[in-house]
Structures are given as C-alpha cells and as structure tokens.
Design a protein around this motif. Structure first.
Motif, PDB file in Angstrom:
ATOM      1  N   THR A  30       0.551  -1.503   0.102  1.00  0.00           N
ATOM      2  CA  THR A  30       0.017   0.161   0.002  1.00  0.00           C
ATOM      3  C   THR A  30       1.068   0.975  -0.029  1.00  0.00           C
ATOM      4  OG1 THR A  30      -1.514  -0.892   0.982  1.00  0.00           O
ATOM      5  CG2 THR A  30      -1.950   1.417   1.330  1.00  0.00           C
ATOM      6  N   ARG A  31       1.853   1.302   0.746  1.00  0.00           N
ATOM      7  CA  ARG A  31       2.760   2.085   1.136  1.00  0.00           C
ATOM      8  C   ARG A  31       3.690   2.810  -0.649  1.00  0.00           C
ATOM      9  NH1 ARG A  31       5.897   1.450   5.316  1.00  0.00           N
ATOM     10  NH2 ARG A  31       4.900   2.549   6.664  1.00  0.00           N
ATOM     11  N   GLY A  32       3.707   1.432  -1.425  1.00  0.00           N
ATOM     12  CA  GLY A  32       4.400   1.513  -2.314  1.00  0.00           C
ATOM     13  C   GLY A  32       3.219   2.572  -3.694  1.00  0.00           C
ATOM     14  N   PHE A  33       1.951   1.747  -3.339  1.00  0.00           N
ATOM     15  CA  PHE A  33       1.321   2.178  -4.300  1.00  0.00           C
ATOM     16  C   PHE A  33       1.310   3.339  -3.833  1.00  0.00           C
ATOM     17  CE2 PHE A  33      -0.710  -2.205  -4.425  1.00  0.00           C
ATOM     18  CZ  PHE A  33      -0.059  -2.651  -5.762  1.00  0.00           C
ATOM     19  N   ALA A  34       0.683   4.072  -3.124  1.00  0.00           N
ATOM     20  CA  ALA A  34       0.650   5.802  -2.562  1.00  0.00           C
ATOM     21  C   ALA A  34       1.813   6.640  -2.877  1.00  0.00           C
ATOM     22  CB  ALA A  34       0.651   5.297  -0.895  1.00  0.00           C
ATOM     23  N   ASN A  35       3.027   6.101  -2.539  1.00  0.00           N
ATOM     24  CA  ASN A  35       3.910   6.784  -2.989  1.00  0.00           C
ATOM     25  C   ASN A  35       4.315   6.768  -4.572  1.00  0.00           C
ATOM     26  OD1 ASN A  35       5.340   7.214  -0.507  1.00  0.00           O
ATOM     27  ND2 ASN A  35       6.525   5.476  -0.811  1.00  0.00           N
ATOM     28  N   GLU A  36       3.679   5.437  -5.406  1.00  0.00           N
ATOM     29  CA  GLU A  36       3.662   5.785  -6.755  1.00  0.00           C
ATOM     30  C   GLU A  36       2.825   6.980  -7.028  1.00  0.00           C
ATOM     31  OE1 GLU A  36       2.736   2.886 -10.722  1.00  0.00           O
ATOM     32  OE2 GLU A  36       3.478   2.057  -8.861  1.00  0.00           O
TER      33      GLU A  36
END
Length: 130
Positions: A30-36
């Motif tokens: 989720t953090r990766g998707f949010a950062n992306e």
C-alpha cells in the motif's frame, strides 16, 4: 504443558507470524502504491505548471501590448484634439482681428444672453423656494 498444547501454541504462533508478515507486506504494498500515486500526481502537477507558465507569460505579454496600443491611441487622440483646439483658436483670433466691431457685438450679445439665462434661472429658483 502437554504435547497438544505445545503444538497448538506453536501453530497459533506460526499463524500469528504469518498474519503479521502478511499485514506488513500489505502495508508495504500500500505504501508503494501510495508513493507511486503521489509521484504520478507530482509529475502531473509539474507538467501542468510547465504548460501553464508559458500561457501566463503569453497572456501577460498580450495584455502589455494592448495597454501600450491603448496608450498610443490616447496620445494620438490628445494630439489631434490639441491641434483642433489650436486651429479653432487661430481662426477665432483671425476673425476677431479682421472683424473687430462684429466680434465685440457678438461677444456682447452672447454675454447678455448668458446673463439673462442666469437671471431667469435665479428668479425661478427663488420662486420655487417660497
């Protein structure tokens, strides 16, 4: 502890560890998707700003051109009006020098007409007050 209890505790501990790892993995994903998503949004904002800045510059330049042109037109109109006033002044001066008696009579008649209009207006105002 009994063997069954130990096995149950180990199974629960293993399941808890698996759940914790799954939750941590989900958080990281989720953090990766949010950062992306934030990076993409930042890129879009930068692209929009890059596209808007030249438009603002073009609009500003166009407004300045129009303002300059308006000032030029105003100055031209002022110059033409000044030339007309000077020309009429010269014509009037020439007429007065060529026909002084007529000029004095016209000026006296004009003055008398203005004085009569003022007297009539003053009398009408005094009558309306009372």
């Amino acid at each position: 502890m009994t063997l069954n209890t130990t096995k149950a505790a180990n199974t629960i501990r293993s399941a808890s560890d698996d759940a914790l790892q799954s939750a941590q993995g989900a958080v990281e994903t989720t953090r990766g998707f949010a950062n992306e998503a934030l990076d993409k949004a930042g890129d879009k904002v930068r692209d929009l700003r890059d596209n808007v800045d030249p438009l603002v510059d073009q609009i500003t330049a166009r407004v300045q051109q129009l303002a300059s042109r308006g000032m030029e037109y105003a100055n031209d109109a002022k110059s033409r009006a000044q030339q007309q006033i000077n020309r009429y002044g010269d014509l009037t001066g020439r007429y007065v020098s060529e026909q002084p008696v007529k000029s004095v009579l016209i000026a006296a008649a004009t003055g008398a007409a203005i004085a009569a209009a003022i007297l009539i207006a003053t009398r009408n105002n005094n009558r309306n007050r009372y």
